[in-house]
Design a protein around this motif. Sequence first.
Motif, mmCIF file in Angstrom:
data_model
loop_
_atom_site.group_PDB
_atom_site.id
_atom_site.type_symbol
_atom_site.label_atom_id
_atom_site.label_comp_id
_atom_site.label_asym_id
_atom_site.label_seq_id
_atom_site.Cartn_x
_atom_site.Cartn_y
_atom_site.Cartn_z
ATOM 1 N N ASP A 107 -6.172 -4.506 3.639
ATOM 2 C CA ASP A 107 -5.476 -5.830 3.268
ATOM 3 C C ASP A 107 -4.042 -5.174 2.677
ATOM 4 O OD1 ASP A 107 -4.561 -7.824 1.488
ATOM 5 O OD2 ASP A 107 -5.845 -8.726 0.457
ATOM 6 N N GLY A 108 -2.668 -6.069 3.705
ATOM 7 C CA GLY A 108 -1.599 -6.026 3.195
ATOM 8 C C GLY A 108 -0.804 -6.299 2.463
ATOM 9 N N SER A 109 -1.590 -6.865 1.333
ATOM 10 C CA SER A 109 -0.980 -7.108 0.218
ATOM 11 C C SER A 109 -0.833 -5.892 -0.445
ATOM 12 C CB SER A 109 -1.246 -8.131 -0.542
ATOM 13 O OG SER A 109 -2.333 -7.591 -1.003
ATOM 14 N N GLU A 130 -10.364 -6.524 -3.522
ATOM 15 C CA GLU A 130 -11.469 -5.898 -2.259
ATOM 16 C C GLU A 130 -11.451 -5.436 -1.138
ATOM 17 O OE1 GLU A 130 -14.158 -9.442 0.067
ATOM 18 O OE2 GLU A 130 -13.308 -10.281 -1.579
ATOM 19 N N ASN A 131 -10.458 -5.740 -0.018
ATOM 20 C CA ASN A 131 -9.552 -4.656 1.063
ATOM 21 C C ASN A 131 -9.008 -4.066 0.345
ATOM 22 O OD1 ASN A 131 -11.850 -6.080 2.828
ATOM 23 N ND2 ASN A 131 -10.555 -8.349 1.847
ATOM 24 N N ALA A 132 -9.221 -3.057 0.153
ATOM 25 C CA ALA A 132 -8.322 -1.923 -0.437
ATOM 26 C C ALA A 132 -8.058 -0.417 -0.057
ATOM 27 C CB ALA A 132 -8.507 -1.136 -1.657
ATOM 28 N N SER A 133 -8.740 -0.603 1.816
ATOM 29 C CA SER A 133 -8.806 0.539 2.220
ATOM 30 C C SER A 133 -7.280 1.161 2.777
ATOM 31 C CB SER A 133 -9.730 0.396 4.388
ATOM 32 O OG SER A 133 -11.251 -0.155 3.338
ATOM 33 N N LEU A 134 -6.892 -0.231 3.026
ATOM 34 C CA LEU A 134 -4.866 0.703 3.423
ATOM 35 C C LEU A 134 -4.571 1.264 1.908
ATOM 36 C CD1 LEU A 134 -2.389 0.712 4.923
ATOM 37 C CD2 LEU A 134 -1.877 -2.047 3.818
ATOM 38 N N HIS A 135 -4.709 0.966 0.830
ATOM 39 C CA HIS A 135 -3.771 1.748 0.048
ATOM 40 C C HIS A 135 -4.866 3.054 -0.512
ATOM 41 C CE1 HIS A 135 -1.682 -2.233 -0.183
ATOM 42 N NE2 HIS A 135 -2.456 -2.618 -0.814
ATOM 43 N N LEU A 136 -5.778 2.811 -0.885
ATOM 44 C CA LEU A 136 -6.790 3.565 -0.235
ATOM 45 C C LEU A 136 -6.468 5.384 0.727
ATOM 46 C CD1 LEU A 136 -9.595 5.706 -1.385
ATOM 47 C CD2 LEU A 136 -11.410 4.130 0.259
ATOM 48 N N ALA A 137 -6.019 4.693 1.804
ATOM 49 C CA ALA A 137 -5.645 5.589 2.383
ATOM 50 C C ALA A 137 -4.577 6.505 2.251
ATOM 51 C CB ALA A 137 -4.931 5.250 4.040
ATOM 52 N N THR A 172 -4.885 -8.940 14.620
ATOM 53 C CA THR A 172 -5.300 -8.748 13.249
ATOM 54 C C THR A 172 -4.287 -8.544 12.831
ATOM 55 O OG1 THR A 172 -7.304 -9.807 14.437
ATOM 56 C CG2 THR A 172 -6.998 -9.179 12.375
ATOM 57 N N TRP A 173 -3.522 -7.392 12.740
ATOM 58 C CA TRP A 173 -2.978 -6.307 12.017
ATOM 59 C C TRP A 173 -1.974 -6.471 12.206
ATOM 60 C CZ3 TRP A 173 -7.741 -5.824 9.652
ATOM 61 C CH2 TRP A 173 -8.533 -5.698 9.797
ATOM 62 N N ASP A 174 -1.423 -7.476 12.479
ATOM 63 C CA ASP A 174 0.283 -6.931 13.439
ATOM 64 C C ASP A 174 1.107 -7.288 11.943
ATOM 65 O OD1 ASP A 174 -0.457 -6.854 15.322
ATOM 66 O OD2 ASP A 174 0.292 -8.960 16.774
ATOM 67 N N GLY A 175 1.955 -6.716 11.773
ATOM 68 C CA GLY A 175 2.982 -7.157 11.079
ATOM 69 C C GLY A 175 2.425 -6.997 9.794
ATOM 70 N N ILE A 176 1.495 -6.045 9.606
ATOM 71 C CA ILE A 176 0.679 -5.086 7.796
ATOM 72 C C ILE A 176 1.806 -3.662 8.399
ATOM 73 C CG2 ILE A 176 -1.389 -4.404 6.801
ATOM 74 C CD1 ILE A 176 -3.104 -6.141 7.935
ATOM 75 N N ALA A 177 2.466 -3.975 6.779
ATOM 76 C CA ALA A 177 3.372 -2.526 7.135
ATOM 77 C C ALA A 177 2.245 -1.397 6.772
ATOM 78 C CB ALA A 177 4.273 -1.888 5.787
ATOM 79 N N ASN A 178 2.409 -0.204 7.183
ATOM 80 C CA ASN A 178 2.005 1.706 7.187
ATOM 81 C C ASN A 178 0.092 0.601 7.660
ATOM 82 O OD1 ASN A 178 3.631 2.630 5.585
ATOM 83 N ND2 ASN A 178 3.124 1.374 3.408
#
Length: 662
Positions: A254-256, A263-270, A292-298
């Motif tokens: 989740d890019g937010s 719920e969808n915390a994998s980006l921040h977990l990384a 699907t993932w275009d524009g998600i920072a990091n």
Amino acid sequence: MPSILDVPAMSRRSLLGGLAATSALVLLHPFSARAAANQAHLRLMETTDIHVNVFPYDYYADKPNDTMGLSRTATIIDTIRAEAVNSLLIDNGDVLQGNPMGDYMAYQHGMKDGDVHPVIKAMNTLGYTVGTLGNHEFNYGLDFMFKVLNGANFPFVCANLTKGQLASDPKQDDLFFKPYIIVEKQIKDGAGNESPVKIGFIGFVPPQIMLWDIKNLEGKAQTRDIVQAAKAWVPAMKEAGADIVIALSHSGIDGSGPSEKMENASLHLAAVEGIDAIFTGHQHLVFPGPKTWDGIANADPVKGTLHGKPAVMAGFWGSHLGLIDLLLEKDGNSWKIVAFTSEARPIYHRDDKKKVVADVADKKEVVEAAKAEHEATLAYVRTPVGKTSAPLYSYFALVADDPSVQIVSQAQTWYIKQMLADTQFKDLPVLSAAAPFKAGGRGGADYYTDVPAGDIAIKNVADLYLYPNTVQAVAITGAQVKNWLEMSAGMFNHIEPGAKDAALLNNDFPSYNFDVIDGVTYQIDLSQPPKYDSSGKAVNPDSNRIQNLAFEGKPIDPAQKFVVVSNNYRAGGGGSFPDIASDKVIFQAPDTNRDVIVRYVHDQGTINPSADGNWTFKPLPGTTVVFESGPKAKQYLADVKSVKIEDAGEGAEGFAKFRLVL
């Protein structure tokens, strides 16, 4: 060694282009082929969101399906292992529920202590190192979950599921499972010498299980925020000697910005210091991958990285095998990562005509492991329970009142009126909220309910209602009914009056959150923007898409009380619908929605599922919109009376395109 460090992510597809997984020719990954004397290639492989799909078989349609099946994934595991000198296999959760075999084992088989569940028997043939839990592991209750997991010949880890209240220090939580394990593996380096590397695996489950499965978990369990748990346990893993730390995150991307119990915390977990690579899942998507993932920072959907670290999400139902390849280099007595690649490798492809083509055959050992239960499941789902006087299909469930949703609402209303007959709520008017579950999307052009008139079997009921939710009812006001529908109307894009063939559907809005409320009539005004976003936030608070909302032919009274029957997911706050939460619940049934549908069909003998047209779009003269559905939808065009739908040619990925005249 500059060439090996420059191997780009996703390079394996081109390197192995055209190589069938069953071929005798196997090419080593560049890391294995070119590792130096002090370097070693470690391949980590992921299955995720198997959902009991051991076989390439759609029990709902009662026919083979080449896009799914652990027996197929197992075949590419063999080849993919052969491409690497050193490898490990993990599972990232959601194995116990998701198809009729799961229901058969939970409700009909009568599993005893010592019995081994067929999905576990299949997994036991493949040499898994470790697994973690998905949210659907809890659908049948804790006792069943532990009985099943006890049959696995590999351990499970979960760092954020506790037996009771959360401690002030996460490391003091009373956990159901070990938060992590450290595996000491002998790995062979480029010179053929073996030495040990310590690999730590830590697991996480979505905290929302406490909402989604409150009936099974309330008073028995609690969940902690994923990132918070990781920040406590990852340093402990390093202190315990882990050379590298791998996160098994049954949580999406989740890019937010980060939020509590996301719920969808994998980006921040990384981003947590000390985590070296991350396996994700839960969203039933593929990462790395386009669009699907275009524009998600990091998040780099080409290289396959989150915060610069290798990451993968391997689809669902065995559709892909997730691969993270690490080039390790000896640093004194420990190892460090000096290069990596990431890939999600599929078990099928589509030809020029968009037809699904299997890339591999079944692995015999997996098929044999679960064959008896597969046959029993087929007998179970083919059992007739009644008849339908008209076809049940979901091809137009997102654009018109629909028979597959109608029958669910009829059954729920029939049931709840009986349940409330002798209660304080007996005189309140009853409404029913139901959503289409099989409506194409990520499931593909065949992912629709399609039951001809005639006998209805259990497989057809399971097809109408995919999940083992239980019936729940809430008491809310007419104003809250309107807001419920405003949230549902987020399914549709904002359409400018006079537009020609504008895209109708918001592809980021899940079909299971498109609730149709039966018992009222209403129109949806697409010329106004959505009032709520997918998280339930009022992004256009003055918008009123829901028009002419009426009960018994009169404008609905905002203050009037209604009973709305739905399921435990929605009534417990699932989907973040405004004002709908557990404090509004007045009835919690012991029965699943599917069981209620079966009882209703049996009670009626022959059902009439014809849609009553209680909702439609507000007319926008001169405006047309387009949407995609399955090609088989064309046979039912004449049946749709509430809107005008036309064939608009071919869509993408095997779908057909349709035009709706507003």
